[in-house]
Design a protein around this motif. Sequence first.
Motif, mmCIF file in Angstrom:
data_model
loop_
_atom_site.group_PDB
_atom_site.id
_atom_site.type_symbol
_atom_site.label_atom_id
_atom_site.label_comp_id
_atom_site.label_asym_id
_atom_site.label_seq_id
_atom_site.Cartn_x
_atom_site.Cartn_y
_atom_site.Cartn_z
ATOM 1 N N LEU A 93 0.829 -1.208 0.000
ATOM 2 C CA LEU A 93 0.000 0.000 0.000
ATOM 3 C C LEU A 93 0.866 1.262 0.000
ATOM 4 O O LEU A 93 0.531 2.253 -0.655
ATOM 5 C CB LEU A 93 -0.936 0.012 1.206
ATOM 6 N N VAL A 94 1.974 1.207 0.720
ATOM 7 C CA VAL A 94 2.882 2.361 0.753
ATOM 8 C C VAL A 94 3.460 2.608 -0.635
ATOM 9 O O VAL A 94 3.529 3.746 -1.096
ATOM 10 C CB VAL A 94 4.001 2.148 1.796
ATOM 11 N N TRP A 95 3.867 1.559 -1.345
ATOM 12 C CA TRP A 95 4.440 1.732 -2.686
ATOM 13 C C TRP A 95 3.423 2.332 -3.653
ATOM 14 O O TRP A 95 3.747 3.214 -4.445
ATOM 15 C CB TRP A 95 4.971 0.408 -3.231
ATOM 16 N N LYS A 96 2.172 1.874 -3.578
ATOM 17 C CA LYS A 96 1.123 2.446 -4.436
ATOM 18 C C LYS A 96 0.902 3.913 -4.107
ATOM 19 O O LYS A 96 0.758 4.756 -5.001
ATOM 20 C CB LYS A 96 -0.192 1.670 -4.273
ATOM 21 N N MET A 97 0.880 4.226 -2.809
ATOM 22 C CA MET A 97 0.681 5.601 -2.391
ATOM 23 C C MET A 97 1.842 6.484 -2.855
ATOM 24 O O MET A 97 1.632 7.616 -3.300
ATOM 25 C CB MET A 97 0.538 5.681 -0.868
ATOM 26 N N MET A 98 3.067 5.984 -2.789
ATOM 27 C CA MET A 98 4.229 6.767 -3.216
ATOM 28 C C MET A 98 4.182 7.056 -4.720
ATOM 29 O O MET A 98 4.541 8.162 -5.151
ATOM 30 C CB MET A 98 5.529 6.042 -2.860
ATOM 31 N N ARG B 238 1.508 7.431 -6.470
ATOM 32 C CA ARG B 238 0.486 8.472 -6.618
ATOM 33 C C ARG B 238 1.034 9.821 -6.175
ATOM 34 O O ARG B 238 0.816 10.836 -6.821
ATOM 35 C CB ARG B 238 -0.760 8.098 -5.809
ATOM 36 N N LEU B 239 1.732 9.841 -5.041
ATOM 37 C CA LEU B 239 2.294 11.085 -4.528
ATOM 38 C C LEU B 239 3.155 11.764 -5.597
ATOM 39 O O LEU B 239 3.006 12.961 -5.870
ATOM 40 C CB LEU B 239 3.139 10.817 -3.281
ATOM 41 N N LYS B 240 4.026 11.013 -6.224
ATOM 42 C CA LYS B 240 4.959 11.598 -7.194
ATOM 43 C C LYS B 240 4.276 12.051 -8.479
ATOM 44 O O LYS B 240 4.836 12.840 -9.228
ATOM 45 C CB LYS B 240 6.082 10.609 -7.472
ATOM 46 N N ARG B 241 3.064 11.574 -8.720
ATOM 47 C CA ARG B 241 2.290 12.015 -9.891
ATOM 48 C C ARG B 241 1.332 13.170 -9.576
ATOM 49 O O ARG B 241 0.696 13.704 -10.475
ATOM 50 C CB ARG B 241 1.469 10.844 -10.456
ATOM 51 N N THR B 242 1.213 13.531 -8.311
ATOM 52 C CA THR B 242 0.279 14.571 -7.899
ATOM 53 C C THR B 242 0.749 15.938 -8.391
ATOM 54 O O THR B 242 1.889 16.327 -8.127
ATOM 55 C CB THR B 242 0.142 14.595 -6.363
ATOM 56 N N PRO B 243 -0.103 16.681 -9.108
ATOM 57 C CA PRO B 243 0.276 18.043 -9.511
ATOM 58 C C PRO B 243 0.566 18.890 -8.276
ATOM 59 O O PRO B 243 -0.182 18.869 -7.303
ATOM 60 C CB PRO B 243 -0.962 18.565 -10.244
ATOM 61 N N HIS C 166 -4.022 6.992 -1.024
ATOM 62 C CA HIS C 166 -3.788 7.475 0.330
ATOM 63 C C HIS C 166 -4.921 7.044 1.260
ATOM 64 O O HIS C 166 -4.689 6.593 2.386
ATOM 65 C CB HIS C 166 -3.645 8.999 0.346
ATOM 66 N N LEU C 167 -6.151 7.150 0.781
ATOM 67 C CA LEU C 167 -7.293 6.737 1.609
ATOM 68 C C LEU C 167 -7.250 5.248 1.937
ATOM 69 O O LEU C 167 -7.626 4.841 3.036
ATOM 70 C CB LEU C 167 -8.601 7.110 0.911
ATOM 71 N N ALA C 168 -6.760 4.430 1.000
ATOM 72 C CA ALA C 168 -6.629 2.987 1.259
ATOM 73 C C ALA C 168 -5.623 2.736 2.382
ATOM 74 O O ALA C 168 -5.847 1.877 3.250
ATOM 75 C CB ALA C 168 -6.212 2.253 -0.011
ATOM 76 N N LEU C 169 -4.514 3.476 2.393
ATOM 77 C CA LEU C 169 -3.520 3.299 3.453
ATOM 78 C C LEU C 169 -4.069 3.777 4.798
ATOM 79 O O LEU C 169 -3.837 3.135 5.826
ATOM 80 C CB LEU C 169 -2.229 4.035 3.107
ATOM 81 N N VAL C 170 -4.815 4.874 4.798
ATOM 82 C CA VAL C 170 -5.425 5.362 6.039
ATOM 83 C C VAL C 170 -6.402 4.316 6.584
ATOM 84 O O VAL C 170 -6.394 4.002 7.771
ATOM 85 C CB VAL C 170 -6.128 6.715 5.813
ATOM 86 N N LYS C 171 -7.225 3.759 5.709
ATOM 87 C CA LYS C 171 -8.185 2.721 6.129
ATOM 88 C C LYS C 171 -7.442 1.501 6.675
ATOM 89 O O LYS C 171 -7.822 0.937 7.700
ATOM 90 C CB LYS C 171 -9.055 2.330 4.933
#
Length: 157
Positions: A42-47, A49-54, A90-95
């Motif tokens: 989950l952390v890798w998926k979130m990372m 996404r983070l790096k693609r965030t405008p 991010h919401l998946a990691l929080v959950k």
Amino acid sequence: MNRLPVSLTQDFELMPDEARAQVLFVSKTRLTLKGFLTGGPLVWKMMRRLKRTPGFVFHKGLFKFPLTTGALAFFESFESLQEFARSPEHLALVKWGKVPGRVRSGFIRIMRTAPTGSGFGDWIKPEEQQALDRRRLIPVVSRETGGDRQLAPGRPA
């Protein structure tokens, strides 16, 4: 001995991306062994996404033995940070973190930068490269940002 020129500035054009960030995110989480072993995907998926965030500027992961992880993330704006925080990854990691037995403790801090900073050497424009007494930097920045009143507990604003 030549001293590097120092300048107070609100112009960060020549500085690295991190100096231009307006919002800083800091977090630290103490995990259980089960959480440490199962949270990775989950952390890798979130990372990703983070790096693609405008508006994302910079990220640094932290680790403290045995089971503590953390992050520093810099964003161009608070809206950029919010966009990332609302992402499905991010919401998946929080959950995931809300499930008992995965996380022992943690914190998140969000900070906004002051409009004035200092630069020295080749990160300031040549026309600003005037000798400035370094002892004056902290009082001037504090006065311009009101930082000394905000940071001192028990002092009236």
